[in-house]
Write a protein that holds these residues in place. Structure first.
Motif, PDB file in Angstrom:
ATOM      1  N   ILE A   1       0.832  -1.203   0.000  1.00  0.00           N
ATOM      2  CA  ILE A   1       0.000   0.000   0.000  1.00  0.00           C
ATOM      3  C   ILE A   1       0.867   1.254   0.000  1.00  0.00           C
ATOM      4  CG2 ILE A   1      -1.839   1.254   1.185  1.00  0.00           C
ATOM      5  CD1 ILE A   1      -2.671  -1.385   2.474  1.00  0.00           C
ATOM      6  N   LYS A   2       0.594   2.115  -0.976  1.00  0.00           N
ATOM      7  CA  LYS A   2       1.250   3.432  -1.057  1.00  0.00           C
ATOM      8  C   LYS A   2       0.179   4.462  -1.382  1.00  0.00           C
ATOM      9  CE  LYS A   2       5.169   5.816  -3.194  1.00  0.00           C
ATOM     10  NZ  LYS A   2       4.484   7.107  -3.175  1.00  0.00           N
ATOM     11  N   ASP A   3       0.124   5.512  -0.590  1.00  0.00           N
ATOM     12  CA  ASP A   3      -0.913   6.546  -0.778  1.00  0.00           C
ATOM     13  C   ASP A   3      -2.303   5.924  -0.774  1.00  0.00           C
ATOM     14  OD1 ASP A   3       1.103   8.501  -1.044  1.00  0.00           O
ATOM     15  OD2 ASP A   3       1.319   8.039  -3.170  1.00  0.00           O
ATOM     16  N   ASN A   4      -2.488   4.910   0.081  1.00  0.00           N
ATOM     17  CA  ASN A   4      -3.763   4.196   0.236  1.00  0.00           C
ATOM     18  C   ASN A   4      -4.230   3.523  -1.058  1.00  0.00           C
ATOM     19  OD1 ASN A   4      -4.739   4.553   3.113  1.00  0.00           O
ATOM     20  ND2 ASN A   4      -4.231   6.657   2.574  1.00  0.00           N
TER      21      ASN A   4
ATOM     22  N   ARG B   1       2.747  -2.108  -6.739  1.00  0.00           N
ATOM     23  CA  ARG B   1       3.917  -2.977  -6.696  1.00  0.00           C
ATOM     24  C   ARG B   1       5.134  -2.164  -7.140  1.00  0.00           C
ATOM     25  NH1 ARG B   1       3.852  -6.850  -3.543  1.00  0.00           N
ATOM     26  NH2 ARG B   1       5.587  -7.825  -4.626  1.00  0.00           N
ATOM     27  N   LEU B   2       6.263  -2.471  -6.511  1.00  0.00           N
ATOM     28  CA  LEU B   2       7.539  -1.902  -6.917  1.00  0.00           C
ATOM     29  C   LEU B   2       8.396  -3.004  -7.531  1.00  0.00           C
ATOM     30  CD1 LEU B   2       8.494   0.176  -3.705  1.00  0.00           C
ATOM     31  CD2 LEU B   2       7.018   0.863  -5.601  1.00  0.00           C
ATOM     32  N   SER B   3       9.472  -2.632  -8.193  1.00  0.00           N
ATOM     33  CA  SER B   3      10.472  -3.594  -8.653  1.00  0.00           C
ATOM     34  C   SER B   3      11.764  -3.337  -7.897  1.00  0.00           C
ATOM     35  CB  SER B   3      10.716  -3.457 -10.164  1.00  0.00           C
ATOM     36  OG  SER B   3       9.553  -3.806 -10.887  1.00  0.00           O
ATOM     37  N   GLN B   4      12.277  -4.378  -7.232  1.00  0.00           N
ATOM     38  CA  GLN B   4      13.492  -4.294  -6.425  1.00  0.00           C
ATOM     39  C   GLN B   4      13.419  -3.183  -5.378  1.00  0.00           C
ATOM     40  OE1 GLN B   4      16.648  -3.982  -9.395  1.00  0.00           O
ATOM     41  NE2 GLN B   4      16.810  -6.211  -9.480  1.00  0.00           N
ATOM     42  N   GLY B   5      12.200  -2.893  -4.913  1.00  0.00           N
ATOM     43  CA  GLY B   5      12.026  -1.901  -3.859  1.00  0.00           C
ATOM     44  C   GLY B   5      12.244  -0.462  -4.275  1.00  0.00           C
ATOM     45  N   LYS B   6      12.346  -0.203  -5.574  1.00  0.00           N
ATOM     46  CA  LYS B   6      12.617   1.161  -6.047  1.00  0.00           C
ATOM     47  C   LYS B   6      11.310   1.930  -6.195  1.00  0.00           C
ATOM     48  CE  LYS B   6      16.736  -0.441  -8.510  1.00  0.00           C
ATOM     49  NZ  LYS B   6      17.311  -0.809  -9.820  1.00  0.00           N
ATOM     50  N   PHE B   7      11.217   3.043  -5.467  1.00  0.00           N
ATOM     51  CA  PHE B   7       9.956   3.786  -5.434  1.00  0.00           C
ATOM     52  C   PHE B   7       9.635   4.460  -6.766  1.00  0.00           C
ATOM     53  CE2 PHE B   7      10.454   2.921  -1.032  1.00  0.00           C
ATOM     54  CZ  PHE B   7       9.176   2.970  -0.495  1.00  0.00           C
ATOM     55  N   GLU B   8      10.649   4.641  -7.618  1.00  0.00           N
ATOM     56  CA  GLU B   8      10.378   5.233  -8.926  1.00  0.00           C
ATOM     57  C   GLU B   8       9.781   4.217  -9.900  1.00  0.00           C
ATOM     58  OE1 GLU B   8      14.861   4.194  -8.901  1.00  0.00           O
ATOM     59  OE2 GLU B   8      13.333   4.909  -7.494  1.00  0.00           O
ATOM     60  N   THR B   9       9.673   2.946  -9.492  1.00  0.00           N
ATOM     61  CA  THR B   9       9.115   1.917 -10.381  1.00  0.00           C
ATOM     62  C   THR B   9       7.674   1.556 -10.017  1.00  0.00           C
ATOM     63  OG1 THR B   9       9.867   0.060  -8.981  1.00  0.00           O
ATOM     64  CG2 THR B   9      11.428   0.896 -10.631  1.00  0.00           C
ATOM     65  N   VAL B  10       7.008   2.412  -9.286  1.00  0.00           N
ATOM     66  CA  VAL B  10       5.679   2.077  -8.760  1.00  0.00           C
ATOM     67  C   VAL B  10       4.650   1.868  -9.874  1.00  0.00           C
ATOM     68  CG1 VAL B  10       5.021   4.515  -8.478  1.00  0.00           C
ATOM     69  CG2 VAL B  10       3.927   2.754  -7.073  1.00  0.00           C
ATOM     70  N   ASN B  11       3.878   0.780  -9.737  1.00  0.00           N
ATOM     71  CA  ASN B  11       2.728   0.504 -10.604  1.00  0.00           C
ATOM     72  C   ASN B  11       1.489   0.400  -9.728  1.00  0.00           C
ATOM     73  OD1 ASN B  11       3.907   0.267 -13.222  1.00  0.00           O
ATOM     74  ND2 ASN B  11       4.757  -1.712 -12.623  1.00  0.00           N
ATOM     75  N   VAL B  12       0.465   1.163 -10.045  1.00  0.00           N
ATOM     76  CA  VAL B  12      -0.780   1.101  -9.269  1.00  0.00           C
ATOM     77  C   VAL B  12      -1.685   0.033  -9.872  1.00  0.00           C
ATOM     78  CG1 VAL B  12      -2.839   2.358  -8.528  1.00  0.00           C
ATOM     79  CG2 VAL B  12      -0.627   3.545  -8.654  1.00  0.00           C
ATOM     80  N   TYR B  13      -2.100  -0.941  -9.032  1.00  0.00           N
ATOM     81  CA  TYR B  13      -2.959  -2.020  -9.514  1.00  0.00           C
ATOM     82  C   TYR B  13      -4.412  -1.852  -9.075  1.00  0.00           C
ATOM     83  CZ  TYR B  13       1.098  -4.575 -11.191  1.00  0.00           C
ATOM     84  OH  TYR B  13       2.224  -4.940 -11.879  1.00  0.00           O
TER      85      TYR B  13
ATOM     86  N   LEU C   1       0.977 -12.382  -9.342  1.00  0.00           N
ATOM     87  CA  LEU C   1      -0.489 -12.392  -9.274  1.00  0.00           C
ATOM     88  C   LEU C   1      -1.075 -11.182  -9.998  1.00  0.00           C
ATOM     89  CD1 LEU C   1      -1.211 -13.418  -5.555  1.00  0.00           C
ATOM     90  CD2 LEU C   1      -1.412 -14.851  -7.596  1.00  0.00           C
ATOM     91  N   TYR C   2      -0.492 -10.024  -9.739  1.00  0.00           N
ATOM     92  CA  TYR C   2      -1.061  -8.790 -10.279  1.00  0.00           C
ATOM     93  C   TYR C   2      -0.854  -8.643 -11.783  1.00  0.00           C
ATOM     94  CZ  TYR C   2      -1.897  -7.563  -5.442  1.00  0.00           C
ATOM     95  OH  TYR C   2      -2.357  -7.578  -4.152  1.00  0.00           O
ATOM     96  N   ASP C   3       0.207  -9.274 -12.285  1.00  0.00           N
ATOM     97  CA  ASP C   3       0.459  -9.248 -13.734  1.00  0.00           C
ATOM     98  C   ASP C   3      -0.125 -10.474 -14.437  1.00  0.00           C
ATOM     99  OD1 ASP C   3       1.737  -6.880 -13.475  1.00  0.00           O
ATOM    100  OD2 ASP C   3       3.761  -7.605 -13.937  1.00  0.00           O
ATOM    101  N   ASN C   4      -0.920 -11.248 -13.695  1.00  0.00           N
ATOM    102  CA  ASN C   4      -1.590 -12.438 -14.244  1.00  0.00           C
ATOM    103  C   ASN C   4      -0.616 -13.467 -14.819  1.00  0.00           C
ATOM    104  OD1 ASN C   4      -4.308 -11.516 -13.711  1.00  0.00           O
ATOM    105  ND2 ASN C   4      -4.022 -10.065 -15.383  1.00  0.00           N
TER     106      ASN C   4
END
Length: 239
Positions: free
Chosen positions: A9-12, A16-28, A222-225
């Motif tokens: 959860i980010k900004d409610n 998902r991130l990749s390798q914990g990098k916040f610039e790679t955020v994808n909202v699902y 899971l999120y990318d099916n």
């Protein structure tokens, strides 16, 4: 082996991130509560919730979402992200969280962790997030010189019963887990090990299950099916 669908959860929002990098955020999903209900309805027996904002800067802006999830599902959940004080632990337990996961505390404040394990027992778990065998802290932003296997032995000695071990290089990359490190942990400790990072295929789950791991966290697959959760559950139950 328990499969834990991850809800980061980010900004409610569920992301998902990749390798914990916040610039790679994808909202699902804009609604983490509905996501939690979805995994429960498919058959999840436990959820893994991460407060990404808390992990990065120790805020608690996602409290509302975490509380709503706890009040909306009938299965237990474990939660981590920025939990560096007893007050935060108590507040989460009071929300109905079954297991609170600390990470940075295991490196930076071991005396407090020892006290909390005595006080809260199995309600406290530890997340070891490793990069090239060294422990990362503060939302994966800092990598020090602490050996990730050695600290697991220390954690067992102070009474930790459950450990989430993440290979950061594998996280969100859909490339499979670091099986070698889990083999080491199973041989060297008796802690309940939850694998995290890179769990992508049915074969991954079957292999982890055959290694007698306590659990595995599944996120991006899971999120990318890439992975069907019902099929994953079936694989996790196989002997």
């Amino acid at each position: 082996m328990i499969l834990f669908p991850a809800i980061d959860i980010k900004d409610n929002k569920c992301v998902r991130l990749s390798q914990g990098k916040f610039e790679t955020v994808n909202v699902y999903s804009n609604d983490p509560v509905e996501m939690a209900k979805k995994w429960e309805s498919i058959g999840a027996e436990y959820l893994h919730i991460v407060d990404l904002d808390g992990a990065k800067d120790e805020g608690f802006q996602n409290r509302k979402s975490i509380e709503k999830i706890a009040n909306s599902i009938n299965i237990p959940m474990q939660t981590g992200g920025g939990i560096r004080s007893e007050d935060r632990i108590k507040s989460l337990i009071n929300l109905g969280i079954k297991r609170v996961i600390v990470g940075t505390m295991a490196v930076e404040n071991q005396d407090l962790l020892k006290e909390l394990v005595i006080k809260y027992n199995e309600k406290i778990a530890v997340s070891i997030d490793a990069y090239n065998g060294k422990v990362a802290t503060r939302g994966w932003q800092t990598v020090g010189n602490v050996d990730s296997i050695e600290i697991c032995n220390f954690l067992e000695n102070i009474g930790i019963k459950t450990l989430v071990y993440t290979d950061i290089s594998k996280d969100g990359m859909l490339s499979g887990p670091n099986f070698k490190v889990y083999e080491k942990l199973i041989k060297q400790t008796t802690i309940n090990i939850i694998a995290s990072g890179g769990v992508t295929t049915i074969k991954d789950i079957e292999k982890l299950s055959s290694m007698n791991l306590y659990g595995a966290i599944i996120g991006k697959a899971l999120y990318d099916n890439k992975l069907n959760f019902k099929e994953a559950l079936d694989a996790s139950y196989k002997e």
